[in-house]
Design a protein around this motif. Structure first.
Motif, PDB file in Angstrom:
ATOM      1  N   ASP A  18      34.365  52.400  35.243  1.00  0.00           N
ATOM      2  CA  ASP A  18      35.020  52.979  36.430  1.00  0.00           C
ATOM      3  C   ASP A  18      35.214  51.957  37.544  1.00  0.00           C
ATOM      4  OD1 ASP A  18      32.410  52.718  37.078  1.00  0.00           O
ATOM      5  OD2 ASP A  18      32.083  54.815  37.647  1.00  0.00           O
ATOM      6  N   ASP A  19      34.979  50.677  37.254  1.00  0.00           N
ATOM      7  CA  ASP A  19      35.189  49.632  38.258  1.00  0.00           C
ATOM      8  C   ASP A  19      36.673  49.233  38.268  1.00  0.00           C
ATOM      9  OD1 ASP A  19      35.119  47.508  39.982  1.00  0.00           O
ATOM     10  OD2 ASP A  19      33.388  46.530  39.049  1.00  0.00           O
ATOM     11  N   LYS A  20      37.459  50.087  38.908  1.00  0.00           N
ATOM     12  CA  LYS A  20      38.924  49.904  38.917  1.00  0.00           C
ATOM     13  C   LYS A  20      39.349  48.582  39.555  1.00  0.00           C
ATOM     14  CE  LYS A  20      40.112  54.069  37.312  1.00  0.00           C
ATOM     15  NZ  LYS A  20      38.914  54.130  36.415  1.00  0.00           N
ATOM     16  N   LYS A  21      38.571  48.170  40.549  1.00  0.00           N
ATOM     17  CA  LYS A  21      38.909  46.939  41.264  1.00  0.00           C
ATOM     18  C   LYS A  21      38.884  45.733  40.310  1.00  0.00           C
ATOM     19  CE  LYS A  21      37.217  44.186  45.051  1.00  0.00           C
ATOM     20  NZ  LYS A  21      35.887  43.720  45.418  1.00  0.00           N
ATOM     21  N   ARG A  22      37.841  45.647  39.494  1.00  0.00           N
ATOM     22  CA  ARG A  22      37.739  44.535  38.540  1.00  0.00           C
ATOM     23  C   ARG A  22      38.820  44.622  37.465  1.00  0.00           C
ATOM     24  NH1 ARG A  22      34.948  41.722  41.929  1.00  0.00           N
ATOM     25  NH2 ARG A  22      32.896  42.566  42.331  1.00  0.00           N
ATOM     26  N   ILE A  23      39.100  45.824  37.050  1.00  0.00           N
ATOM     27  CA  ILE A  23      40.139  46.007  36.026  1.00  0.00           C
ATOM     28  C   ILE A  23      41.484  45.540  36.572  1.00  0.00           C
ATOM     29  CG2 ILE A  23      41.429  47.712  34.673  1.00  0.00           C
ATOM     30  CD1 ILE A  23      38.785  49.335  34.467  1.00  0.00           C
ATOM     31  N   GLN A  24      41.817  45.987  37.773  1.00  0.00           N
ATOM     32  CA  GLN A  24      43.086  45.584  38.378  1.00  0.00           C
ATOM     33  C   GLN A  24      43.149  44.072  38.552  1.00  0.00           C
ATOM     34  OE1 GLN A  24      45.925  46.998  38.677  1.00  0.00           O
ATOM     35  NE2 GLN A  24      44.928  48.780  37.780  1.00  0.00           N
ATOM     36  N   HIS A  25      42.041  43.493  38.998  1.00  0.00           N
ATOM     37  CA  HIS A  25      42.012  42.039  39.181  1.00  0.00           C
ATOM     38  C   HIS A  25      42.302  41.327  37.853  1.00  0.00           C
ATOM     39  CE1 HIS A  25      40.785  38.083  40.628  1.00  0.00           C
ATOM     40  NE2 HIS A  25      40.114  37.968  39.485  1.00  0.00           N
ATOM     41  N   ALA A  26      41.609  41.738  36.808  1.00  0.00           N
ATOM     42  CA  ALA A  26      41.805  41.092  35.497  1.00  0.00           C
ATOM     43  C   ALA A  26      43.247  41.256  35.008  1.00  0.00           C
ATOM     44  CB  ALA A  26      40.818  41.659  34.476  1.00  0.00           C
ATOM     45  N   LEU A  27      43.827  42.430  35.241  1.00  0.00           N
ATOM     46  CA  LEU A  27      45.206  42.667  34.792  1.00  0.00           C
ATOM     47  C   LEU A  27      46.197  41.805  35.569  1.00  0.00           C
ATOM     48  CD1 LEU A  27      45.205  46.564  34.317  1.00  0.00           C
ATOM     49  CD2 LEU A  27      45.125  44.788  32.530  1.00  0.00           C
ATOM     50  N   ARG A  28      45.957  41.668  36.854  1.00  0.00           N
ATOM     51  CA  ARG A  28      46.865  40.829  37.659  1.00  0.00           C
ATOM     52  C   ARG A  28      46.732  39.352  37.274  1.00  0.00           C
ATOM     53  NH1 ARG A  28      45.248  42.026  43.357  1.00  0.00           N
ATOM     54  NH2 ARG A  28      46.858  40.551  43.967  1.00  0.00           N
ATOM     55  N   VAL A  29      45.514  38.888  37.065  1.00  0.00           N
ATOM     56  CA  VAL A  29      45.327  37.496  36.643  1.00  0.00           C
ATOM     57  C   VAL A  29      46.015  37.271  35.294  1.00  0.00           C
ATOM     58  CG1 VAL A  29      43.620  35.741  35.951  1.00  0.00           C
ATOM     59  CG2 VAL A  29      43.209  37.152  37.984  1.00  0.00           C
ATOM     60  N   THR A  30      45.922  38.250  34.421  1.00  0.00           N
ATOM     61  CA  THR A  30      46.558  38.131  33.103  1.00  0.00           C
ATOM     62  C   THR A  30      48.080  38.047  33.235  1.00  0.00           C
ATOM     63  OG1 THR A  30      44.740  39.392  32.141  1.00  0.00           O
ATOM     64  CG2 THR A  30      46.751  39.222  30.827  1.00  0.00           C
ATOM     65  N   GLU A  31      48.619  38.860  34.137  1.00  0.00           N
ATOM     66  CA  GLU A  31      50.075  38.835  34.359  1.00  0.00           C
ATOM     67  C   GLU A  31      50.527  37.455  34.856  1.00  0.00           C
ATOM     68  OE1 GLU A  31      51.178  42.563  36.355  1.00  0.00           O
ATOM     69  OE2 GLU A  31      52.785  41.340  37.254  1.00  0.00           O
ATOM     70  N   TYR A  32      49.800  36.915  35.828  1.00  0.00           N
ATOM     71  CA  TYR A  32      50.166  35.585  36.334  1.00  0.00           C
ATOM     72  C   TYR A  32      49.946  34.512  35.277  1.00  0.00           C
ATOM     73  CZ  TYR A  32      51.232  36.853  41.149  1.00  0.00           C
ATOM     74  OH  TYR A  32      51.827  37.360  42.269  1.00  0.00           O
TER      75      TYR A  32
END
Ligand SMILES: [Fe+2]
Length: 155
Positions: A18-32
């Motif tokens: 449920d740590d949405k913040k970390r999930i979003q961070h990882a997804l954004r880093v992956t996109e870049y």
């Protein structure tokens, strides 16, 4: 068969729960990382994506063991967790070893010289600049500085 990227994103989401913040961070880093990869002809897509997805995977253990999410603790705690996940996904040893090395240095530029490392480092840097977690940083790839200077840092 799902791609390595999709499988590891699934595992990362499961791990962070449920740590949405970390999930979003990882997804954004992956996109870049995927975008910077386009400019780095010598980088390996699977290594870059796996390392981007899993780069901060040690953060919960760092917080639990040391009460700190500081980079140096994540660098210690991340690789064994990432290794276990990638082993369970039956990824090749060579890829697993390189991804773990990248995770072990992702807050310490200048140790690893591989293009795969540089792509992941720059992707994380862009997201941390966007989020104002960092005020400045030095890009290691041309692709990274190009994408950053294209006005992507709009947040
Ligand atoms: Fe990060």
């Amino acid at each position: 068969m799902e791609s390595i990227k999709d499988r590891l994103i699934g595992r990362m989401k499961q791990y962070f729960s449920d740590d949405k913040k970390r999930i979003q961070h990882a997804l954004r880093v992956t996109e870049y990382a995927e975008r910077i990869f386009q400019y780095e002809k010598n980088a390996d897509r699977d290594v870059v994506l796996a390392a981007a997805i899993l780069h901060d995977i040690g953060i919960h253990e760092a917080e639990r063991k040391y009460g700190s999410s500081q980079g140096k603790y994540q660098e210690i705690e991340g690789p064994p967790i990432a290794r276990k996940i990638m082993f369970e996904e039956e990824l090749p040893d060579k890829l697993v070893d390189e991804v773990c090395q990248i995770i072990a240095h992702h807050h310490t530029p200048g140790v690893l010289n591989a293009d795969n490392f540089k792509v992941v480092y720059d992707a994380d840097l862009i997201v941390n600049l966007e989020d104002r977690e960092l005020k400045k940083g030095r890009f290691l790839t041309e692709g990274g500085s190009k994408i950053a200077s294209e006005g992507q840092l709009t947040k």
